[in-house]
Design a protein around this motif. Sequence first.
Motif, mmCIF file in Angstrom:
data_model
loop_
_atom_site.group_PDB
_atom_site.id
_atom_site.type_symbol
_atom_site.label_atom_id
_atom_site.label_comp_id
_atom_site.label_asym_id
_atom_site.label_seq_id
_atom_site.Cartn_x
_atom_site.Cartn_y
_atom_site.Cartn_z
ATOM 1 N N ARG A 1 0.829 -1.212 0.000
ATOM 2 C CA ARG A 1 0.000 0.000 0.000
ATOM 3 C C ARG A 1 0.860 1.258 0.000
ATOM 4 O O ARG A 1 0.621 2.202 0.766
ATOM 5 C CB ARG A 1 -0.980 -0.005 1.163
ATOM 6 N N ASN A 2 1.908 1.255 -0.820
ATOM 7 C CA ASN A 2 2.868 2.354 -0.986
ATOM 8 C C ASN A 2 3.718 2.628 0.254
ATOM 9 O O ASN A 2 4.395 3.647 0.322
ATOM 10 C CB ASN A 2 2.174 3.646 -1.441
ATOM 11 N N ASN A 3 3.695 1.748 1.220
ATOM 12 C CA ASN A 3 4.531 1.860 2.420
ATOM 13 C C ASN A 3 5.746 0.966 2.252
ATOM 14 O O ASN A 3 5.667 -0.110 1.658
ATOM 15 C CB ASN A 3 3.754 1.398 3.656
ATOM 16 N N LEU A 4 6.868 1.395 2.803
ATOM 17 C CA LEU A 4 8.097 0.604 2.765
ATOM 18 C C LEU A 4 8.225 -0.164 4.076
ATOM 19 O O LEU A 4 8.151 0.426 5.157
ATOM 20 C CB LEU A 4 9.311 1.512 2.584
ATOM 21 N N ILE A 5 8.437 -1.468 3.955
ATOM 22 C CA ILE A 5 8.655 -2.332 5.109
ATOM 23 C C ILE A 5 10.025 -2.982 4.922
ATOM 24 O O ILE A 5 10.278 -3.612 3.890
ATOM 25 C CB ILE A 5 7.578 -3.442 5.205
ATOM 26 N N ILE A 6 10.907 -2.819 5.897
ATOM 27 C CA ILE A 6 12.225 -3.447 5.854
ATOM 28 C C ILE A 6 12.307 -4.408 7.030
ATOM 29 O O ILE A 6 12.109 -4.008 8.179
ATOM 30 C CB ILE A 6 13.358 -2.407 5.957
ATOM 31 N N ILE A 7 12.590 -5.673 6.734
ATOM 32 C CA ILE A 7 12.694 -6.702 7.767
ATOM 33 C C ILE A 7 14.168 -6.905 8.111
ATOM 34 O O ILE A 7 15.010 -7.022 7.216
ATOM 35 C CB ILE A 7 12.101 -8.046 7.282
ATOM 36 N N PHE A 8 14.466 -6.951 9.389
ATOM 37 C CA PHE A 8 15.825 -7.183 9.879
ATOM 38 C C PHE A 8 15.845 -8.442 10.728
ATOM 39 O O PHE A 8 14.844 -8.785 11.361
ATOM 40 C CB PHE A 8 16.296 -6.004 10.738
ATOM 41 N N GLN A 9 16.994 -9.088 10.755
ATOM 42 C CA GLN A 9 17.160 -10.277 11.584
ATOM 43 C C GLN A 9 18.413 -10.129 12.432
ATOM 44 O O GLN A 9 19.466 -9.738 11.945
ATOM 45 C CB GLN A 9 17.296 -11.541 10.725
ATOM 46 N N GLU A 10 18.275 -10.414 13.717
ATOM 47 C CA GLU A 10 19.398 -10.502 14.636
ATOM 48 C C GLU A 10 19.251 -11.819 15.371
ATOM 49 O O GLU A 10 18.273 -12.028 16.096
ATOM 50 C CB GLU A 10 19.412 -9.332 15.619
ATOM 51 N N GLU A 11 20.204 -12.705 15.123
ATOM 52 C CA GLU A 11 20.161 -14.070 15.653
ATOM 53 C C GLU A 11 18.844 -14.719 15.223
ATOM 54 O O GLU A 11 18.564 -14.796 14.046
ATOM 55 C CB GLU A 11 20.394 -14.078 17.153
ATOM 56 N N ASP A 12 18.017 -15.147 16.161
ATOM 57 C CA ASP A 12 16.761 -15.816 15.798
ATOM 58 C C ASP A 12 15.542 -14.925 15.983
ATOM 59 O O ASP A 12 14.424 -15.397 16.105
ATOM 60 C CB ASP A 12 16.603 -17.108 16.601
ATOM 61 N N LEU B 1 10.164 9.858 5.476
ATOM 62 C CA LEU B 1 11.009 8.832 6.089
ATOM 63 C C LEU B 1 10.921 8.949 7.602
ATOM 64 O O LEU B 1 11.820 9.437 8.271
ATOM 65 C CB LEU B 1 12.460 8.980 5.624
ATOM 66 N N ASN B 2 9.798 8.513 8.111
ATOM 67 C CA ASN B 2 9.544 8.523 9.544
ATOM 68 C C ASN B 2 9.185 7.101 9.934
ATOM 69 O O ASN B 2 8.115 6.622 9.582
ATOM 70 C CB ASN B 2 8.386 9.477 9.840
ATOM 71 N N ASN B 3 10.067 6.416 10.632
ATOM 72 C CA ASN B 3 9.831 5.026 10.985
ATOM 73 C C ASN B 3 8.692 4.943 12.002
ATOM 74 O O ASN B 3 8.796 5.453 13.108
ATOM 75 C CB ASN B 3 11.106 4.402 11.556
ATOM 76 N N ILE B 4 7.607 4.269 11.611
ATOM 77 C CA ILE B 4 6.440 4.164 12.492
ATOM 78 C C ILE B 4 6.187 2.714 12.906
ATOM 79 O O ILE B 4 5.070 2.347 13.260
ATOM 80 C CB ILE B 4 5.181 4.776 11.830
ATOM 81 N N ALA B 5 7.237 1.908 12.889
ATOM 82 C CA ALA B 5 7.098 0.489 13.240
ATOM 83 C C ALA B 5 6.809 0.317 14.722
ATOM 84 O O ALA B 5 7.277 1.086 15.564
ATOM 85 C CB ALA B 5 8.377 -0.265 12.886
ATOM 86 N N ALA B 6 6.042 -0.717 15.024
ATOM 87 C CA ALA B 6 5.777 -1.089 16.417
ATOM 88 C C ALA B 6 7.024 -1.794 16.972
ATOM 89 O O ALA B 6 7.656 -2.570 16.262
ATOM 90 C CB ALA B 6 4.580 -2.017 16.492
ATOM 91 N N PRO B 7 7.370 -1.541 18.218
ATOM 92 C CA PRO B 7 8.535 -2.225 18.813
ATOM 93 C C PRO B 7 8.169 -3.665 19.187
ATOM 94 O O PRO B 7 7.805 -3.946 20.324
ATOM 95 C CB PRO B 7 8.851 -1.370 20.036
ATOM 96 N N LYS B 8 8.229 -4.546 18.223
ATOM 97 C CA LYS B 8 7.784 -5.915 18.419
ATOM 98 C C LYS B 8 8.795 -6.856 17.769
ATOM 99 O O LYS B 8 9.333 -6.556 16.713
ATOM 100 C CB LYS B 8 6.401 -6.086 17.787
ATOM 101 N N LEU B 9 9.043 -7.991 18.408
ATOM 102 C CA LEU B 9 9.937 -9.012 17.877
ATOM 103 C C LEU B 9 9.131 -10.204 17.383
ATOM 104 O O LEU B 9 8.077 -10.524 17.931
ATOM 105 C CB LEU B 9 10.933 -9.470 18.943
#
Length: 146
Positions: A90-101, A113-121
């Motif tokens: 929906r025209n939004n950019l989502i970048i997935i990151f991985q640290e360990e598991d 460019l305002n990161n509005i991600a929820a702080p969730k693992l």
Amino acid sequence: MSRLLYENSVSYKGYLIIPFVFSKADNYEIYSYKLISEIAHRSKFHKVENPVGLYGSGISNIIDIAKEHIDQNSEFVHSGDSFKSRYIYRNNLIIIFQEEDKYFYDHYPPELLNNIAAPKLFKSEYECLSWIKQGFDGRYVGQRAI
């Protein structure tokens, strides 16, 4: 400024180059770009707009201008592609990151460019993407597509 053209973004040497239409002149589009850095706020070029101050007549032209600037001014040596798991929804950019598991994401809306991600693992990239999609689709329930 028009929306950021995430679908035309290019990952280059630890930066994500994101073009957008800066202006129009005589029915021709003039392009500019913004950058995201893999080292985030430690970079003077993170979330910055067109630090070189040159504009392009097309998307490939502005990408070349940004690459040349990065080649001449890069602040770090990068390894790998931090932006390889990026999606547009929906025209939004989502970048997935991985640290360990563990997986987490950044979410940038179409206009800034305002990161509005929820702080969730999350336990997997799929789980992360499913959760994001569910959030978007829930937000748009009952609204007509244009």
